[in-house]
Design an enzyme around this catalytic site. Structure first.
Site, PDB file in Angstrom:
ATOM      1  N   LEU A 162       0.864  -1.175   0.000  1.00  0.00           N
ATOM      2  CA  LEU A 162       0.000   0.000   0.000  1.00  0.00           C
ATOM      3  C   LEU A 162       0.901   1.225   0.000  1.00  0.00           C
ATOM      4  O   LEU A 162       1.981   1.207   0.599  1.00  0.00           O
ATOM      5  CB  LEU A 162      -0.906   0.032   1.238  1.00  0.00           C
ATOM      6  CG  LEU A 162      -2.013  -1.023   1.351  1.00  0.00           C
ATOM      7  CD1 LEU A 162      -2.735  -0.876   2.686  1.00  0.00           C
ATOM      8  CD2 LEU A 162      -3.006  -0.915   0.197  1.00  0.00           C
ATOM      9  N   ASP A 163       0.463   2.304  -0.648  1.00  0.00           N
ATOM     10  CA  ASP A 163       1.223   3.552  -0.594  1.00  0.00           C
ATOM     11  C   ASP A 163       1.442   3.959   0.862  1.00  0.00           C
ATOM     12  O   ASP A 163       0.599   3.686   1.738  1.00  0.00           O
ATOM     13  CB  ASP A 163       0.470   4.677  -1.301  1.00  0.00           C
ATOM     14  CG  ASP A 163       0.467   4.516  -2.815  1.00  0.00           C
ATOM     15  OD1 ASP A 163       1.225   3.674  -3.319  1.00  0.00           O
ATOM     16  OD2 ASP A 163      -0.308   5.241  -3.472  1.00  0.00           O
ATOM     17  N   GLN A 164       2.538   4.642   1.111  1.00  0.00           N
ATOM     18  CA  GLN A 164       2.869   5.058   2.475  1.00  0.00           C
ATOM     19  C   GLN A 164       1.750   5.865   3.123  1.00  0.00           C
ATOM     20  O   GLN A 164       1.442   5.692   4.303  1.00  0.00           O
ATOM     21  CB  GLN A 164       4.165   5.871   2.482  1.00  0.00           C
ATOM     22  CG  GLN A 164       4.630   6.265   3.871  1.00  0.00           C
ATOM     23  CD  GLN A 164       6.028   6.864   3.875  1.00  0.00           C
ATOM     24  OE1 GLN A 164       6.744   6.790   2.878  1.00  0.00           O
ATOM     25  NE2 GLN A 164       6.435   7.469   4.975  1.00  0.00           N
ATOM     26  N   THR A 210      -1.414   5.715   2.484  1.00  0.00           N
ATOM     27  CA  THR A 210      -2.685   4.995   2.498  1.00  0.00           C
ATOM     28  C   THR A 210      -2.777   4.099   3.720  1.00  0.00           C
ATOM     29  O   THR A 210      -1.824   3.416   4.082  1.00  0.00           O
ATOM     30  CB  THR A 210      -2.825   4.140   1.219  1.00  0.00           C
ATOM     31  OG1 THR A 210      -2.701   4.981   0.072  1.00  0.00           O
ATOM     32  CG2 THR A 210      -4.166   3.435   1.175  1.00  0.00           C
TER      33      THR A 210
END
Length: 294
Positions: free
Chosen positions: A139-141, A143
């Site tokens: 997951l994106d940082q 998110t």
């Protein structure tokens, strides 16, 4: 240190008789090299006896597999345990867990010995039981939300295969700027790199790849909209780029929204996944954080 890992499963009453090889390759999605290693080492037992993989198995049979270190290119995760204080468990069994990742925490460390990522924290949670944290997806940082983590190396191939075959379905929730979106929508715009900012991605940018995002409106306020989002493809920043491209950027997105909100309001809300080495699918929900409101 990982030395070996074993599993024992009794085939369910509705199991359709088939060759053992088909069970391993199709139902349990083991790659050919693992099946070969198990067969060569006679580490496949059916009803407590070694069975060649061309023989059939049927409902009620008990299948036992034993994996060894030599079966895997990376039998250990090599992730340094950090504090487990931030770990929030949404689901856990012998093979995997789903954690509710906090926004601002990277999914995994980028350098040996690096601390502070979600997998570092999960490694600390598992360490007292002599288990390890293995990355399955990212997951994106910025998110938050549901993140699948493997607990042994044998579980990674079937999980990765299930993701590749779209058998793992993830639903995100996002608060976006603006209103007036159709109740249901499909965004099909290729995503490539942004030549002016290496952190960003750009619709029709260099090296663009096809990208498809589906969304559904859940709620509207005076000037914001809550949407549920599912991805048909998995490009970097896909949800963020696509929603910004239709003039509804996610609130708090520092790269694509340019507002003064303190948090990116994008959350991996729910994951539906077939359990490895099993015959059932589960749905896991990760509660949204307290700040998840426009």
């Amino acid at each position: 240190m990982f030395t070996e890992w074993s599993l024992t499963k009794t085939l369910p009453a509705d199991f359709v008789t088939k060759p053992l090889r088909q069970l391993l390759a199709t139902n349990w999605q083991l790659p050919k090299h693992l099946i070969y290693s198990l067969k060569r080492g006679q580490r496949i037992l059916v009803n407590d006896q070694y069975l060649p993989v061309n023989f059939t198995v049927k409902a009620g049979d008990t299948v036992a597999l034993t994996f060894a270190r030599a079966d895997f290119r990376l039998p250990e995760s090599r992730i340094t345990p950090d504090s487990a204080a931030t770990v929030r468990i949404c689901y856990e069994d012998d093979n995997l867990l789903v954690v509710n990742k906090t926004a601002g925490s990277k999914t995994h460390p980028n350098q040996p010995g690096e601390l502070g990522s979600t997998l570092n924290h999960v490694a600390a949670y598992l360490a007292p039981r002599h288990q390890q944290a293995f990355m399955v997806h990212r997951l994106d940082q910025a998110t938050s939300g549901a993140l699948i983590v493997g607990k042994n190396p044998a579980v990674i191939p079937p999980l990765v295969a299930a993701i590749k075959k779209k058998e793992v379905n993830r639903t995100y929730r996002a608060w976006v700027h603006g209103t007036g979106l159709a109740e249901h929508g499909r965004i099909s715009l290729p995503i490539g790199r942004d030549p002016e900012d290496k952190r960003k991605r750009l619709v029709n940018g260099p090296q663009a790849q096809a990208a498809v995002t589906h969304y559904r409106v859940l709620k509207e306020t005076a000037n914001t909209t809550l949407v549920a989002v599912q991805l048909k493809t998995g490009r970097t920043h896909q949800i963020r780029v696509h929603l910004a491209a239709i003039d509804h950027p996610i609130i708090g997105d520092p790269l694509y929204a340019h507002d003064d909100a303190h948090h990116l309001l994008l959350h991996s809300y729910q994951v539906v996944l077939p359990l490895p080495f099993d015959f059932k699918t589960i749905t896991v929900t990760a509660p949204t954080p307290d700040y998840f409101t426009p």
